[in-house]
Write a protein that holds these residues in place. Sequence first.
Motif, PDB file in Angstrom:
ATOM      1  N   GLY A  97      -4.531  26.963  -9.915  1.00 25.89           N
ATOM      2  CA  GLY A  97      -3.136  27.462  -9.900  1.00 25.89           C
ATOM      3  C   GLY A  97      -3.028  28.723  -9.929  1.00 25.89           C
ATOM      4  N   ASP A  98      -3.496  29.841 -10.346  1.00 22.67           N
ATOM      5  CA  ASP A  98      -3.395  31.026 -10.389  1.00 22.67           C
ATOM      6  C   ASP A  98      -3.694  31.527  -8.859  1.00 22.67           C
ATOM      7  OD1 ASP A  98      -2.924  31.180 -13.132  1.00 22.67           O
ATOM      8  OD2 ASP A  98      -5.158  31.294 -13.438  1.00 22.67           O
ATOM      9  N   MET A  99      -4.169  30.678  -8.165  1.00 20.40           N
ATOM     10  CA  MET A  99      -4.367  31.325  -6.730  1.00 20.40           C
ATOM     11  C   MET A  99      -3.361  31.008  -5.770  1.00 20.40           C
ATOM     12  SD  MET A  99      -7.606  32.708  -5.803  1.00 20.40           S
ATOM     13  CE  MET A  99      -7.773  32.149  -4.114  1.00 20.40           C
ATOM     14  N   GLY A 100      -2.174  30.693  -6.299  1.00 25.42           N
ATOM     15  CA  GLY A 100      -0.927  30.531  -5.555  1.00 25.42           C
ATOM     16  C   GLY A 100      -0.505  31.930  -5.036  1.00 25.42           C
ATOM     17  N   GLY A 101      -0.299  31.638  -3.700  1.00 23.41           N
ATOM     18  CA  GLY A 101       0.132  32.997  -3.180  1.00 23.41           C
ATOM     19  C   GLY A 101      -1.064  34.107  -2.706  1.00 23.41           C
ATOM     20  N   LYS A 102      -2.480  33.614  -2.847  1.00 27.85           N
ATOM     21  CA  LYS A 102      -3.610  34.316  -2.836  1.00 27.85           C
ATOM     22  C   LYS A 102      -4.284  33.646  -1.643  1.00 27.85           C
ATOM     23  CE  LYS A 102      -3.780  36.003  -7.443  1.00 27.85           C
ATOM     24  NZ  LYS A 102      -3.165  37.124  -7.149  1.00 27.85           N
ATOM     25  N   SER A 103      -5.463  34.574  -1.276  1.00 22.86           N
ATOM     26  CA  SER A 103      -6.054  34.012   0.058  1.00 22.86           C
ATOM     27  C   SER A 103      -7.311  33.412  -0.428  1.00 22.86           C
ATOM     28  CB  SER A 103      -6.217  35.118   0.969  1.00 22.86           C
ATOM     29  OG  SER A 103      -6.985  34.797   2.260  1.00 22.86           O
ATOM     30  N   LEU A 104      -7.849  32.292   0.499  1.00 17.52           N
ATOM     31  CA  LEU A 104      -8.961  31.574  -0.211  1.00 17.52           C
ATOM     32  C   LEU A 104      -9.818  31.689   1.235  1.00 17.52           C
ATOM     33  CD1 LEU A 104     -10.042  29.420  -2.199  1.00 17.52           C
ATOM     34  CD2 LEU A 104      -9.324  27.792  -0.604  1.00 17.52           C
ATOM     35  N   GLY A 105     -11.186  31.768   0.592  1.00 20.94           N
ATOM     36  CA  GLY A 105     -12.194  31.919   1.800  1.00 20.94           C
ATOM     37  C   GLY A 105     -13.222  30.470   1.647  1.00 20.94           C
ATOM     38  N   VAL A 106     -13.458  29.851   2.831  1.00 14.99           N
ATOM     39  CA  VAL A 106     -14.327  28.539   2.930  1.00 14.99           C
ATOM     40  C   VAL A 106     -15.404  28.893   3.922  1.00 14.99           C
ATOM     41  CG1 VAL A 106     -12.650  27.140   1.797  1.00 14.99           C
ATOM     42  CG2 VAL A 106     -12.835  27.422   4.161  1.00 14.99           C
ATOM     43  N   LYS A 107     -16.339  28.152   3.814  1.00 13.40           N
ATOM     44  CA  LYS A 107     -17.238  27.949   4.761  1.00 13.40           C
ATOM     45  C   LYS A 107     -17.013  26.844   5.668  1.00 13.40           C
ATOM     46  CE  LYS A 107     -22.085  27.001   5.886  1.00 13.40           C
ATOM     47  NZ  LYS A 107     -23.406  26.406   5.529  1.00 13.40           N
ATOM     48  N   LEU A 108     -17.158  27.226   7.266  1.00 15.61           N
ATOM     49  CA  LEU A 108     -16.846  26.313   8.004  1.00 15.61           C
ATOM     50  C   LEU A 108     -17.700  24.754   7.883  1.00 15.61           C
ATOM     51  CD1 LEU A 108     -15.641  25.308  10.767  1.00 15.61           C
ATOM     52  CD2 LEU A 108     -17.542  26.191  12.042  1.00 15.61           C
ATOM     53  N   GLY A 109     -17.171  23.663   7.860  1.00 19.30           N
ATOM     54  CA  GLY A 109     -17.818  22.427   7.671  1.00 19.30           C
ATOM     55  C   GLY A 109     -18.312  22.093   6.349  1.00 19.30           C
ATOM     56  N   SER A 110     -17.907  22.928   5.342  1.00 12.76           N
ATOM     57  CA  SER A 110     -18.263  22.694   3.982  1.00 12.76           C
ATOM     58  C   SER A 110     -17.303  21.663   3.093  1.00 12.76           C
ATOM     59  CB  SER A 110     -18.514  24.228   3.198  1.00 12.76           C
ATOM     60  OG  SER A 110     -17.082  24.529   2.927  1.00 12.76           O
ATOM     61  N   PRO A 111     -17.851  21.233   1.933  1.00 10.64           N
ATOM     62  CA  PRO A 111     -17.093  20.514   1.067  1.00 10.64           C
ATOM     63  C   PRO A 111     -15.773  21.391   0.703  1.00 10.64           C
ATOM     64  CG  PRO A 111     -19.152  20.234   0.475  1.00 10.64           C
ATOM     65  CD  PRO A 111     -19.286  21.355   1.360  1.00 10.64           C
ATOM     66  N   GLY A 112     -15.797  22.816   0.567  1.00 12.10           N
ATOM     67  CA  GLY A 112     -14.708  23.636   0.548  1.00 12.10           C
ATOM     68  C   GLY A 112     -13.615  23.290   1.480  1.00 12.10           C
TER      69      GLY A 112
END
Length: 278
Positions: free
Chosen positions: A139-154
């Motif tokens: 919830g503290d990531m609201g308004g923040k940018s997230l990084g994920v790997k292409l094709g990953s569970p993330g």
Amino acid sequence: MSLTRRAALAAPLILAAGAAAAQSGPLTLAQIRANGRLRIGCEATYPPFTFRESGNIVGYDVELATAICRSIGVTPEFIDTQWSGVIPALYAGRFDIIMSSMSYTRARMERVAFTIPYAEAGQSLLIRARDANTIRSIGDMGGKSLGVKLGSPGETLHPRLAERMRAAGGQPFSGVRTYDDHPAAYLALMQGTVDGVLNTLPTLAYVMRSQPNRFAIVRGIGADNWAGIALRREDTEVLAWLNERLRAMRADGSLKALQEKWFGLEFNLPDTIPEPAA
């Protein structure tokens, strides 16, 4: 290990069935003792579980297997295997067990037997160390940018996380950036391009341990999942022995010591096999 990375485990069941004849009858501890070794299939490209160092396969799994095998006077022999064919290779008799952070899924549990968990495999969030006091939950990531790997569970998980954040009355992510590999996402995190990166807890713990004071981890981001040791369903005596050793090592603290050595933290492990992921 990520489901996407190992999606190829869903190879046709006929492959495993056809190869099963290579192992005539259940494997016994007497046979392992007579051989003087326990043959272990792994993917030796997954630090800190199994990876190569100076040409040798090393890691958390190797030290754990060595301790387990010591109880019956044998040594582990790790066999580097293409992960897409690891279950057929098990049934073909190329090795006795699979030990390479294999997470529980329904598809896998229909094909192999699993021990109780020896590692966590759920999703966590890597953040900068300086943000540890302000980012304590998703919830503290609201308004923040997230990084994920292409094709990953993330990448699969983040839309559900955003919906959860909205349902709780908070903001969703300001943006989601996709990278070809996790190291590129970690670099973006250090440079301030993103504010958090999703990956499995063991992998992030190893990253944090390898680069002290740079990162922190927020645990419990996605559904809980764990990893176990896999073996042929008929090898019930070996399964009982492995479970007994894992429980004994949990009780005497030696499993915790290995986790702290390789990951810098202790895993939260259930006492029984969990309900598998889809």
